[in-house]
Design a protein around this motif. Sequence first.
Motif, PDB file in Angstrom:
ATOM      1  N   LEU A  98       8.671  12.350   5.155  1.00 49.44           N
ATOM      2  CA  LEU A  98       9.951  12.373   5.873  1.00 49.44           C
ATOM      3  C   LEU A  98      10.332  13.810   6.238  1.00 49.44           C
ATOM      4  CD1 LEU A  98      13.107  10.304   4.944  1.00 49.44           C
ATOM      5  CD2 LEU A  98      13.313  12.734   5.491  1.00 49.44           C
ATOM      6  N   LEU A  99      10.224  14.706   5.255  1.00 49.37           N
ATOM      7  CA  LEU A  99      10.584  16.104   5.527  1.00 49.37           C
ATOM      8  C   LEU A  99       9.612  16.765   6.494  1.00 49.37           C
ATOM      9  CD1 LEU A  99      11.696  17.429   2.008  1.00 49.37           C
ATOM     10  CD2 LEU A  99      13.142  16.762   3.941  1.00 49.37           C
ATOM     11  N   ALA A 100       8.328  16.536   6.304  1.00 46.76           N
ATOM     12  CA  ALA A 100       7.336  17.158   7.190  1.00 46.76           C
ATOM     13  C   ALA A 100       7.512  16.676   8.623  1.00 46.76           C
ATOM     14  CB  ALA A 100       5.923  16.843   6.697  1.00 46.76           C
ATOM     15  N   GLY A 101       7.780  15.374   8.810  1.00 47.68           N
ATOM     16  CA  GLY A 101       7.994  14.829  10.148  1.00 47.68           C
ATOM     17  C   GLY A 101       9.190  15.461  10.824  1.00 47.68           C
ATOM     18  N   ARG A 102      10.272  15.596  10.084  1.00 46.44           N
ATOM     19  CA  ARG A 102      11.487  16.209  10.646  1.00 46.44           C
ATOM     20  C   ARG A 102      11.276  17.691  10.935  1.00 46.44           C
ATOM     21  NH1 ARG A 102      17.122  14.044   9.475  1.00 46.44           N
ATOM     22  NH2 ARG A 102      16.853  11.783   9.544  1.00 46.44           N
ATOM     23  N   MET A 103      10.618  18.377  10.033  1.00 49.39           N
ATOM     24  CA  MET A 103      10.383  19.810  10.237  1.00 49.39           C
ATOM     25  C   MET A 103       9.483  20.056  11.449  1.00 49.39           C
ATOM     26  SD  MET A 103       9.822  21.019   6.284  1.00 49.39           S
ATOM     27  CE  MET A 103      11.220  21.254   5.175  1.00 49.39           C
ATOM     28  N   ALA A 104       8.419  19.278  11.573  1.00 47.22           N
ATOM     29  CA  ALA A 104       7.504  19.451  12.707  1.00 47.22           C
ATOM     30  C   ALA A 104       8.188  19.104  14.022  1.00 47.22           C
ATOM     31  CB  ALA A 104       6.259  18.577  12.509  1.00 47.22           C
ATOM     32  N   ALA A 105       8.965  18.018  14.028  1.00 45.94           N
ATOM     33  CA  ALA A 105       9.666  17.611  15.247  1.00 45.94           C
ATOM     34  C   ALA A 105      10.712  18.647  15.643  1.00 45.94           C
ATOM     35  CB  ALA A 105      10.323  16.246  15.038  1.00 45.94           C
ATOM     36  N   ALA A 106      11.431  19.176  14.660  1.00 44.02           N
ATOM     37  CA  ALA A 106      12.439  20.191  14.951  1.00 44.02           C
ATOM     38  C   ALA A 106      11.801  21.430  15.561  1.00 44.02           C
ATOM     39  CB  ALA A 106      13.193  20.549  13.673  1.00 44.02           C
ATOM     40  N   LEU A 135      17.464   7.942  -6.961  1.00 48.28           N
ATOM     41  CA  LEU A 135      18.190   8.872  -6.097  1.00 48.28           C
ATOM     42  C   LEU A 135      17.386   9.176  -4.838  1.00 48.28           C
ATOM     43  CD1 LEU A 135      20.446  10.950  -5.492  1.00 48.28           C
ATOM     44  CD2 LEU A 135      19.195  12.574  -6.940  1.00 48.28           C
ATOM     45  N   LEU A 136      16.076   9.340  -4.996  1.00 47.03           N
ATOM     46  CA  LEU A 136      15.217   9.583  -3.841  1.00 47.03           C
ATOM     47  C   LEU A 136      15.245   8.385  -2.885  1.00 47.03           C
ATOM     48  CD1 LEU A 136      13.513  11.965  -2.933  1.00 47.03           C
ATOM     49  CD2 LEU A 136      11.543  10.935  -4.073  1.00 47.03           C
ATOM     50  N   HIS A 137      15.282   7.167  -3.432  1.00 47.80           N
ATOM     51  CA  HIS A 137      15.468   5.968  -2.596  1.00 47.80           C
ATOM     52  C   HIS A 137      16.718   6.115  -1.747  1.00 47.80           C
ATOM     53  CE1 HIS A 137      13.235   3.074  -5.637  1.00 47.80           C
ATOM     54  NE2 HIS A 137      12.473   4.063  -5.195  1.00 47.80           N
ATOM     55  N   TRP A 138      17.813   6.501  -2.410  1.00 47.27           N
ATOM     56  CA  TRP A 138      19.114   6.618  -1.733  1.00 47.27           C
ATOM     57  C   TRP A 138      19.028   7.633  -0.590  1.00 47.27           C
ATOM     58  CZ3 TRP A 138      22.711  10.196  -0.402  1.00 47.27           C
ATOM     59  CH2 TRP A 138      24.001   9.750  -0.109  1.00 47.27           C
ATOM     60  N   GLU A 139      18.417   8.772  -0.859  1.00 48.10           N
ATOM     61  CA  GLU A 139      18.327   9.816   0.165  1.00 48.10           C
ATOM     62  C   GLU A 139      17.475   9.361   1.347  1.00 48.10           C
ATOM     63  OE1 GLU A 139      17.133  13.524  -1.552  1.00 48.10           O
ATOM     64  OE2 GLU A 139      18.819  13.597  -2.952  1.00 48.10           O
ATOM     65  N   MET A 140      16.410   8.645   1.086  1.00 52.84           N
ATOM     66  CA  MET A 140      15.551   8.170   2.167  1.00 52.84           C
ATOM     67  C   MET A 140      16.251   7.102   2.999  1.00 52.84           C
ATOM     68  SD  MET A 140      11.876   8.163   0.209  1.00 52.84           S
ATOM     69  CE  MET A 140      10.930   7.684   1.657  1.00 52.84           C
ATOM     70  N   ILE A 190       9.948   3.645   5.320  1.00 47.55           N
ATOM     71  CA  ILE A 190       9.361   3.075   4.108  1.00 47.55           C
ATOM     72  C   ILE A 190      10.410   2.328   3.293  1.00 47.55           C
ATOM     73  CG2 ILE A 190       8.230   3.626   1.914  1.00 47.55           C
ATOM     74  CD1 ILE A 190       6.415   3.883   4.412  1.00 47.55           C
ATOM     75  N   MET A 191      11.590   2.923   3.113  1.00 43.37           N
ATOM     76  CA  MET A 191      12.607   2.287   2.279  1.00 43.37           C
ATOM     77  C   MET A 191      13.238   1.076   2.951  1.00 43.37           C
ATOM     78  SD  MET A 191      12.373   3.746  -0.550  1.00 43.37           S
ATOM     79  CE  MET A 191      13.596   2.623  -1.186  1.00 43.37           C
ATOM     80  N   THR A 192      13.518   1.162   4.243  1.00 38.84           N
ATOM     81  CA  THR A 192      14.120   0.003   4.912  1.00 38.84           C
ATOM     82  C   THR A 192      13.149  -1.175   4.918  1.00 38.84           C
ATOM     83  OG1 THR A 192      13.413   0.841   7.082  1.00 38.84           O
ATOM     84  CG2 THR A 192      15.644   1.382   6.370  1.00 38.84           C
ATOM     85  N   THR A 193      11.856  -0.885   5.070  1.00 37.96           N
ATOM     86  CA  THR A 193      10.860  -1.956   5.045  1.00 37.96           C
ATOM     87  C   THR A 193      10.694  -2.510   3.633  1.00 37.96           C
ATOM     88  OG1 THR A 193       9.696  -0.819   6.838  1.00 37.96           O
ATOM     89  CG2 THR A 193       8.521  -2.589   5.725  1.00 37.96           C
ATOM     90  N   ALA A 194      10.737  -1.632   2.630  1.00 38.01           N
ATOM     91  CA  ALA A 194      10.658  -2.086   1.240  1.00 38.01           C
ATOM     92  C   ALA A 194      11.832  -2.997   0.900  1.00 38.01           C
ATOM     93  CB  ALA A 194      10.626  -0.882   0.304  1.00 38.01           C
ATOM     94  N   ASP A 195      13.016  -2.631   1.352  1.00 38.97           N
ATOM     95  CA  ASP A 195      14.191  -3.468   1.099  1.00 38.97           C
ATOM     96  C   ASP A 195      14.033  -4.846   1.733  1.00 38.97           C
ATOM     97  OD1 ASP A 195      15.518  -1.535  -0.377  1.00 38.97           O
ATOM     98  OD2 ASP A 195      16.569  -0.706   1.355  1.00 38.97           O
TER      99      ASP A 195
END
Length: 451
Positions: free
Chosen positions: A361-369, A68-73, A80-85
């Motif tokens: 992912l969350l920290a990057g979005r939170m800091a950027a926001a 599920l975490l894969h799906w959300e990412m 990370i997930m797009t590169t893993a795929d």
Amino acid sequence: MTQVLHIVGGGMAGSEAAWQAAEMGVDVVIHEMRPKVETFAHQTGNLGEMVCSNSFRSDDDEQNAVGLLHWEMRAANGLIMTTADHHRLPAGGALAVDREPFAETITKRLKSHPHVTVSYDEITTLPDDGNWIFATGPLTSPDLGAAIQAETGAEALAFFDAIAPIIYAESIDMSKAWMQSRYDKGETEEERTAYLNCPMDKDQYEAFIDALLAADKTEFHEGETAGYFDGCLPIEVMADRGRETLRFGPMKPVGLTNPHQPDIKAYAVVQLRRDNALGTLFNIVGFQTKMKYGAQAEVLRMIPGLENASFARLGGIHRNTFLNSPTLLDDQMRLKSRPNVRFAGQITGVEGYVESAAMGLLAGRMAAAEILGIELPQVPQDSAMGALIHHITGGAEAKTFQPMNVNFGLFRPVDGLKGGRRGRKNRYKAYTDRAKTAWSDWLGHSTLDAA
């Protein structure tokens, strides 16, 4: 907007945090001490290097929390997930990747991003100003660790993580081993034959356990204690807990039929998973170890099919450091005593590549926001992301806080569903359906796409 986001550490969490913030239009500097300052576990200076397993674990987004975490990412355009795929290897129902090109691609994509700069330097203090994310992982340098400890006033928490050995495929005796995923799981023949299996009869298993328990082990430094994370126990520690422990763990013989002896049921089975796309390297699944190198090679060559094994890398052990996040971080992953500093990844007390990247992912979005002046909605607790961040920033018991993989035990119950094993399938599907809706709604209302 002239503020720069500084990210310390170019592992899974730091790479994902940098990508998310840069995609929002924020200028990012990644500070990576490798290769100038080496660690025990890393082999290169690449960003996103995988230092232990090459697996992101289950990719089932309906019945498994990490899937599920894969799906959300993926839904959040996770690097990370797009590169893993892109660098995926056959692994049954799991997501395993070719580790070297994976890290090379992560490095290339970040270095080529117009908003990303990589600085190869070691940061040893917590800055008083500016916008910072520390994603230094379990191998945080001693100087920085001391600075964090001085700031928090808390004694560093630590456990020990062990690395599994990697073997050259050409040295494996295929007259004894065979290729098969448990229960033939997978949609293609390649997936159904993704694992290499080495069978043991009872006498071989007992002799292996005896040798494992008697082997020379790595000694701890004075003052260190072996507080292992249960998801990454060395095999000799498992064996010490009971002679049958490994047979019910990484050496379980279920769901497999030996084509060399189809009428004989193996007493135990050692599995190896492909470690690169060429199929020239295999890692021993679940065989993290702290045996000394000489003893390690001798014991592992007792495994049928591995008598002449040649090792690309032997296993090892290292000290992992993490924060007592429930007491130190706020719900935006900021250090309460120093709000210009965020932490992300494994140092926050999540365990695993995927969980670490998710917190990045969350920290990057939170800091950027925050830099952009965007008010970010609270991460929904019913998502896998939300369940994890809630756990580390307040949901866990601070006195007994330990590193945690994502799991459905972190999720709020769904009303009207049965508990226990019999109701598990429907319950997990309800968790994942609810999470996908909550996460999609958060992405749609976070205004990040408009930033």
